[in-house]
Design a protein around this motif. Structure first.
Motif, PDB file in Angstrom:
ATOM      1  N   GLN A  43      17.575  19.685  18.940  1.00 39.81           N
ATOM      2  CA  GLN A  43      17.314  20.532  17.783  1.00 39.81           C
ATOM      3  C   GLN A  43      15.806  20.594  17.592  1.00 39.81           C
ATOM      4  OE1 GLN A  43      17.405  18.859  14.012  1.00 39.81           O
ATOM      5  NE2 GLN A  43      16.408  20.729  13.382  1.00 39.81           N
ATOM      6  N   SER A  44      15.268  21.803  17.336  1.00 38.22           N
ATOM      7  CA  SER A  44      13.829  21.923  17.172  1.00 38.22           C
ATOM      8  C   SER A  44      13.461  23.199  16.450  1.00 38.22           C
ATOM      9  CB  SER A  44      13.134  21.921  18.545  1.00 38.22           C
ATOM     10  OG  SER A  44      13.196  23.210  19.130  1.00 38.22           O
ATOM     11  N   SER A  45      12.153  23.383  16.324  1.00 40.27           N
ATOM     12  CA  SER A  45      11.611  24.645  15.837  1.00 40.27           C
ATOM     13  C   SER A  45      11.470  25.594  17.025  1.00 40.27           C
ATOM     14  CB  SER A  45      10.233  24.402  15.212  1.00 40.27           C
ATOM     15  OG  SER A  45       9.312  24.041  16.227  1.00 40.27           O
ATOM     16  N   GLN A  46      11.027  26.806  16.734  1.00 41.19           N
ATOM     17  CA  GLN A  46      10.836  27.783  17.800  1.00 41.19           C
ATOM     18  C   GLN A  46       9.718  27.386  18.762  1.00 41.19           C
ATOM     19  OE1 GLN A  46       9.943  31.486  15.862  1.00 41.19           O
ATOM     20  NE2 GLN A  46       8.048  30.725  14.983  1.00 41.19           N
ATOM     21  N   ASP A  47       8.814  26.508  18.340  1.00 39.34           N
ATOM     22  CA  ASP A  47       7.705  26.107  19.207  1.00 39.34           C
ATOM     23  C   ASP A  47       8.202  25.476  20.506  1.00 39.34           C
ATOM     24  OD1 ASP A  47       5.980  26.988  17.244  1.00 39.34           O
ATOM     25  OD2 ASP A  47       5.644  24.989  16.407  1.00 39.34           O
ATOM     26  N   ALA A  48       9.098  24.512  20.395  1.00 37.62           N
ATOM     27  CA  ALA A  48       9.629  23.864  21.598  1.00 37.62           C
ATOM     28  C   ALA A  48      10.443  24.845  22.423  1.00 37.62           C
ATOM     29  CB  ALA A  48      10.480  22.660  21.218  1.00 37.62           C
ATOM     30  N   ALA A  49      11.131  25.771  21.759  1.00 31.18           N
ATOM     31  CA  ALA A  49      11.963  26.752  22.462  1.00 31.18           C
ATOM     32  C   ALA A  49      11.134  27.736  23.285  1.00 31.18           C
ATOM     33  CB  ALA A  49      12.821  27.522  21.459  1.00 31.18           C
TER      34      ALA A  49
END
Length: 176
Positions: A43-49
């Protein structure tokens, strides 16, 4: 901060290992009793994605995008499912759990690693992961919330999502 925790079904689990990075991500490892290999969810923010090096480092194969207005940058490399959710208290987050859980289960069946992300990694993606733990791992809300909060202290589902999660009964929704 990268956090790992392991789940053995319905019992609460404490964090097993912490890794540090300039990106924030939660990895949850699920162990099946008769098999030594692990299934991984994130689970993460869009930054890691949007960071291909991070995605490759953690062997992400599937991405569940629950953000609003965030493109899937690597469709030729990863399996994506986009569930566009608004981070508004009156959005019925529980109605999206079947689709999100099914995608995570598909990835698990393929021995994949799933990243669940929204814009900030605070409300929508954490609510989806909590809903997944309640649905598939049969955890009570407090246990699921505690596990995700322990792994990622910045989670904060909006008040409407929080109320829906507290009232969510996955057994009732699967039996009807």
């Amino acid at each position: 901060m990268w956090c790992l925790f392991r789940s053995h079904g319905p019992s609460p689990v404490s964090p097993a290992k912490l890794l540090y990075s300039n990106r924030r991500l939660i990895l949850t490892r699920h162990h099946r009793t008769r098999q030594p290999n692990y299934k991984t969810h994130a689970q993460s923010s869009q930054d890691a994605a949007h960071d291909l090096d991070v995605l490759r480092k953690f062997k992400v194969t599937h991405v569940l995008n629950v953000a609003y207005g965030v493109a899937n940058p690597f469709p030729h490399l990863l399996h994506y499912r986009t569930v566009t959710l608004l981070d508004l208290p009156d959005t019925d987050i529980t109605s999206y759990f079947p689709e999100g859980c099914a995608f995570i289960e598909e990835a698990r069946a393929e021995e994949g690693v799933v990243l669940v992300h929204c814009n900030a990694g605070v409300s929508r993606s954490s609510s989806m992961v909590i809903g997944y733990l309640m649905t598939r791992e049969r955890l009570a809300f407090n246990d699921a919330f505690s596990q995700v909060k322990a792994a990622r202290p910045s989670i904060c589902p909006n008040p409407g999502f929080l109320l829906q999660l507290k009232n969510y009964n996955p057994q009732a929704s699967t039996s009807s």
